[in-house]
Design a protein around this motif. Structure first.
Motif, PDB file in Angstrom:
ATOM      1  N   THR A   1       6.292  14.613  -2.556  1.00  0.00           N
ATOM      2  CA  THR A   1       5.701  14.767  -3.898  1.00  0.00           C
ATOM      3  C   THR A   1       4.670  15.895  -3.834  1.00  0.00           C
ATOM      4  O   THR A   1       4.683  16.652  -2.871  1.00  0.00           O
ATOM      5  CB  THR A   1       5.016  13.462  -4.337  1.00  0.00           C
ATOM      6  OG1 THR A   1       3.999  13.152  -3.368  1.00  0.00           O
ATOM      7  CG2 THR A   1       5.996  12.296  -4.414  1.00  0.00           C
ATOM      8  N   ASP A   2       3.806  15.967  -4.831  1.00  0.00           N
ATOM      9  CA  ASP A   2       2.737  16.979  -4.801  1.00  0.00           C
ATOM     10  C   ASP A   2       1.924  16.786  -3.507  1.00  0.00           C
ATOM     11  O   ASP A   2       1.279  15.746  -3.335  1.00  0.00           O
ATOM     12  CB  ASP A   2       1.852  16.787  -6.045  1.00  0.00           C
ATOM     13  CG  ASP A   2       0.595  17.648  -5.992  1.00  0.00           C
ATOM     14  OD1 ASP A   2       0.440  18.420  -5.013  1.00  0.00           O
ATOM     15  OD2 ASP A   2      -0.223  17.542  -6.926  1.00  0.00           O
TER      16      ASP A   2
ATOM     17  N   ARG B   1      -1.643  15.540  -3.507  1.00  0.00           N
ATOM     18  CA  ARG B   1      -1.968  14.194  -4.002  1.00  0.00           C
ATOM     19  C   ARG B   1      -1.855  13.215  -2.838  1.00  0.00           C
ATOM     20  O   ARG B   1      -0.775  12.696  -2.533  1.00  0.00           O
ATOM     21  CB  ARG B   1      -1.005  13.818  -5.129  1.00  0.00           C
ATOM     22  CG  ARG B   1      -1.440  12.560  -5.815  1.00  0.00           C
ATOM     23  CD  ARG B   1      -0.712  12.238  -7.089  1.00  0.00           C
ATOM     24  NE  ARG B   1      -1.397  11.113  -7.694  1.00  0.00           N
ATOM     25  CZ  ARG B   1      -0.883  10.292  -8.586  1.00  0.00           C
ATOM     26  NH1 ARG B   1       0.348  10.479  -9.018  1.00  0.00           N
ATOM     27  NH2 ARG B   1      -1.591   9.294  -9.059  1.00  0.00           N
TER      28      ARG B   1
ATOM     29  N   CYS C   1       5.749  19.298  -8.038  1.00  0.00           N
ATOM     30  CA  CYS C   1       6.336  18.099  -7.449  1.00  0.00           C
ATOM     31  C   CYS C   1       7.864  18.073  -7.642  1.00  0.00           C
ATOM     32  O   CYS C   1       8.344  18.113  -8.770  1.00  0.00           O
ATOM     33  CB  CYS C   1       5.721  16.863  -8.108  1.00  0.00           C
ATOM     34  SG  CYS C   1       6.514  15.353  -7.537  1.00  0.00           S
TER      35      CYS C   1
ATOM     36  N   VAL D   1       9.907  15.656  -7.357  1.00  0.00           N
ATOM     37  CA  VAL D   1      10.351  14.469  -8.098  1.00  0.00           C
ATOM     38  C   VAL D   1      10.347  14.759  -9.601  1.00  0.00           C
ATOM     39  O   VAL D   1      11.242  14.348 -10.342  1.00  0.00           O
ATOM     40  CB  VAL D   1       9.449  13.250  -7.785  1.00  0.00           C
ATOM     41  CG1 VAL D   1       9.827  12.051  -8.640  1.00  0.00           C
ATOM     42  CG2 VAL D   1       9.522  12.912  -6.301  1.00  0.00           C
ATOM     43  N   PHE D   2       9.354  15.518 -10.002  1.00  0.00           N
ATOM     44  CA  PHE D   2       9.239  15.793 -11.437  1.00  0.00           C
ATOM     45  C   PHE D   2      10.433  16.613 -11.950  1.00  0.00           C
ATOM     46  O   PHE D   2      10.864  16.450 -13.088  1.00  0.00           O
ATOM     47  CB  PHE D   2       7.921  16.504 -11.749  1.00  0.00           C
ATOM     48  CG  PHE D   2       7.652  16.589 -13.224  1.00  0.00           C
ATOM     49  CD1 PHE D   2       7.298  15.457 -13.939  1.00  0.00           C
ATOM     50  CD2 PHE D   2       7.794  17.796 -13.901  1.00  0.00           C
ATOM     51  CE1 PHE D   2       7.083  15.520 -15.309  1.00  0.00           C
ATOM     52  CE2 PHE D   2       7.582  17.864 -15.271  1.00  0.00           C
ATOM     53  CZ  PHE D   2       7.228  16.724 -15.973  1.00  0.00           C
TER      54      PHE D   2
ATOM     55  N   CYS E   1       0.488  11.614 -14.561  1.00  0.00           N
ATOM     56  CA  CYS E   1       0.351  12.116 -13.191  1.00  0.00           C
ATOM     57  C   CYS E   1      -0.972  12.864 -13.057  1.00  0.00           C
ATOM     58  O   CYS E   1      -1.740  12.643 -12.124  1.00  0.00           O
ATOM     59  CB  CYS E   1       1.543  13.025 -12.872  1.00  0.00           C
ATOM     60  SG  CYS E   1       1.402  13.944 -11.335  1.00  0.00           S
TER      61      CYS E   1
ATOM     62  N   ILE F   1      -0.606   7.051 -13.234  1.00  0.00           N
ATOM     63  CA  ILE F   1       0.578   6.483 -12.575  1.00  0.00           C
ATOM     64  C   ILE F   1       0.570   6.924 -11.119  1.00  0.00           C
ATOM     65  O   ILE F   1       0.127   8.034 -10.792  1.00  0.00           O
ATOM     66  CB  ILE F   1       1.886   6.927 -13.290  1.00  0.00           C
ATOM     67  CG1 ILE F   1       3.086   6.156 -12.728  1.00  0.00           C
ATOM     68  CG2 ILE F   1       2.119   8.427 -13.156  1.00  0.00           C
ATOM     69  CD1 ILE F   1       4.360   6.348 -13.520  1.00  0.00           C
TER      70      ILE F   1
ATOM     71  N   CYS G   1       2.701   7.603  -7.393  1.00  0.00           N
ATOM     72  CA  CYS G   1       3.995   8.206  -7.065  1.00  0.00           C
ATOM     73  C   CYS G   1       5.096   7.150  -6.884  1.00  0.00           C
ATOM     74  O   CYS G   1       6.249   7.393  -7.221  1.00  0.00           O
ATOM     75  CB  CYS G   1       3.879   9.068  -5.815  1.00  0.00           C
ATOM     76  SG  CYS G   1       2.846  10.517  -6.110  1.00  0.00           S
TER      77      CYS G   1
ATOM     78  N   CYS H   1       6.257   6.189 -10.278  1.00  0.00           N
ATOM     79  CA  CYS H   1       6.884   7.361 -10.889  1.00  0.00           C
ATOM     80  C   CYS H   1       8.293   7.544 -10.327  1.00  0.00           C
ATOM     81  O   CYS H   1       9.266   7.809 -11.047  1.00  0.00           O
ATOM     82  CB  CYS H   1       6.016   8.581 -10.620  1.00  0.00           C
ATOM     83  SG  CYS H   1       6.685  10.097 -11.263  1.00  0.00           S
TER      84      CYS H   1
HETATM   85 FE1  SF4 Z   1       5.214  13.717  -8.504  1.00  0.00          FE
HETATM   86 FE2  SF4 Z   1       5.330  11.627 -10.068  1.00  0.00          FE
HETATM   87 FE3  SF4 Z   1       3.709  11.642  -7.915  1.00  0.00          FE
HETATM   88 FE4  SF4 Z   1       3.151  13.141 -10.044  1.00  0.00          FE
HETATM   89  S1  SF4 Z   1       3.246  10.934  -9.998  1.00  0.00           S
HETATM   90  S2  SF4 Z   1       3.077  13.789  -7.917  1.00  0.00           S
HETATM   91  S3  SF4 Z   1       5.214  13.732 -10.732  1.00  0.00           S
HETATM   92  S4  SF4 Z   1       5.938  11.721  -7.916  1.00  0.00           S
END
Ligand code: SF4
Ligand code: TRP
Length: 414
Positions: free
Chosen positions: A306-307, A310, A322, A324-325, A344, A349, A351, A354
């Motif tokens: 992911t990011d 984060r 990210c 996933v996004f 996000c 939320i 990860c 998400c």
């Molecule tokens: Fe990626 Fe979702 Fe985590 Fe944001 S919340 S960093 S979009 S996985």
């Protein structure tokens, strides 16, 4: 009354526009293929005359050391195509190697293809570099785009839907078409063939066509040209061959032996792989297959990066960096994506949640495709029938086009 007729004629014109595309039979389709190419094909089949090719000869250019994989891949690929919505009632699905004209035309086009054109295709050097575990310093691999040009030209394709990586190949095809028509576009029998075709139209229609040609050539009016084209394509009793001569005659371009195709680009960003940093590709082992088992999907998504900034659950994230996004963007509505992006960025939320959301969206989308694939697999004879019928239809078109090509090259007997 008149107006109605014109509309009908326009429909006919559109329906006679041909779309040709293909996919190498090197293994299961993944979502990169789906969003990059197949999704577009599924839409196009309802609007154009579509020919979709299982490119097993192209697969051989890189996979000749494991030929035993090809048959299985052809079978599975048809299942992939049908499961996600191609319908053999709306398009033709055919096997490249079943139609010998592909190899034949590739060899003929090779006569006029400068080596420099092939060597400068960007994907050529790139692939040599990337596929280092395969020995592809071969004549066949260098000639890949020539074979592809043959695929397109045999069916007189007007449009070729492809992903962006294929654009250089299509550009090369267009250059080859121009060179071919320039070199071989007029032959001594030209006028007599045109005259015979005109006579076959009958006196009245012939006169109409000659008038349209005259006005078109005097005024350059596109309307006149379109009307002439429609008139020509409505001459169902004339062969394809005759109609092509007439078209070339009206356009004043001599004979259009090969048709210059246009690319239909699928406007999809590169789909990133499950590893997050590279494009999705089987050779990187980072794919999500089109017919992925729904049970596997959550695990595959769970392991995605992911990011990277984060780290803690309470850190705000940045969706644009990210991977996933990017999947949210493919599978979920714009509103949902905007919502997730906001959550996000505010750390509302985490990860894990998400990823669960996106996994569920992917499952909802792919589960029916997976199910349909399972049921198709139980009917192998149906799959083979689809290939056989499509290939038979393709053979007819290809043979007619080949006849004209050989004539223009002064080879073979008539
Ligand atoms: Fe990626 Fe979702 Fe985590 Fe944001 S919340 S960093 S979009 S996985
Ligand atoms: N080269 C194309 C690809 O890898 C597949 C292909 C072969 C093709 N022949 C074609 C695409 C003709 C369009 C038209 O995606």
């Amino acid at each position: 009354m008149n107006k109605g007729k014109n509309i009908h004629m326009l429909d006919t014109l559109k329906a006679t526009q041909r779309v040709v595309s293909g996919q190498r039979t090197t293994g299961a389709c993944h979502i990169g293929h789906y969003f990059g190419v197949l999704k577009n094909w599924i839409e196009l089949q309802h609007h154009y005359e579509c020919w979709f090719m299982l490119a097993d000869l192209h697969a051989l250019t890189t996979h000749y050391q494991e030929p035993w994989t090809l048959k299985e891949h052809v079978f599975e690929q048809v299942i992939d195509w049908l499961s996600c919505g191609l319908d053999p009632k709306s398009c033709q699905i055919f096997l490249q190697s079943e139609i010998q004209e592909h190899a034949e035309l590739a060899s003929l086009l090779g006569m006029i293809t400068p080596l420099s054109w092939l060597e400068r295709v960007p994907t050529y050097k790139e692939q040599l570099h990337q596929l280092q575990d395969r020995e592809i310093h071969t004549y066949g691999f260098l000639g890949y785009p020539v074979l592809m040009s043959a695929d397109i030209c045999l069916y007189r394709a007007n449009f070729v839907p492809v992903g962006e990586d294929q654009l250089p190949h299509l550009e090369l095809t267009r250059e080859l078409v121009r060179k071919f028509n320039h070199l071989f576009g007029t032959n001594p029998q030209y006028q007599s063939i045109v005259n015979e075709a005109l006579d076959k139209m009958g006196r009245h229609q012939k006169k109409t066509l000659l008038d349209l040609k005259k006005t078109y050539q005097e005024t350059g009016s596109k309307d006149q040209l379109e009307t002439a084209k429609t008139l020509i394509s409505s001459q169902a009793h004339l062969s394809h061959h005759d109609r092509e001569y007439l078209l070339g005659f009206v356009e004043g371009a001599g004979r259009m032996i090969l048709v210059e195709p246009q690319a239909l680009l699928t406007p999809t960003p590169k789909i990133c792989g499950l590893d997050g940093n590279r494009k999705m590709s089987k050779s990187y082992g980072n794919v999500l297959n089109l017919r992925e088992n729904p049970k596997e999907i959550p695990f595959k998504i769970k392991n995605m990066p992911t990011d990277p900034a984060r780290i803690r659950r309470t850190d705000p994230g940045e969706p644009t960096v990210c991977p996933v996004f990017t999947y949210h963007a493919l599978y979920r509505s714009k509103e949902d994506c905007a919502d997730i992006a906001q959550q996000c960025r505010t750390a509302a939320i985490g990860c894990v949640d998400c990823k669960n959301l996106v996994a569920q969206a992917i499952i909802d989308f792919h589960a029916p495709i997976y199910e349909k694939g399972l049921s198709l697999k139980n009917h192998p004879s149906y799959i083979y029938d689809v290939i056989r019928q499509g290939s038979k239809a393709a053979k007819e078109v290809a043979a007619e086009q080949m006849k004209m090509i050989k004539e223009s090259l002064c080879i073979g007997f008539n």
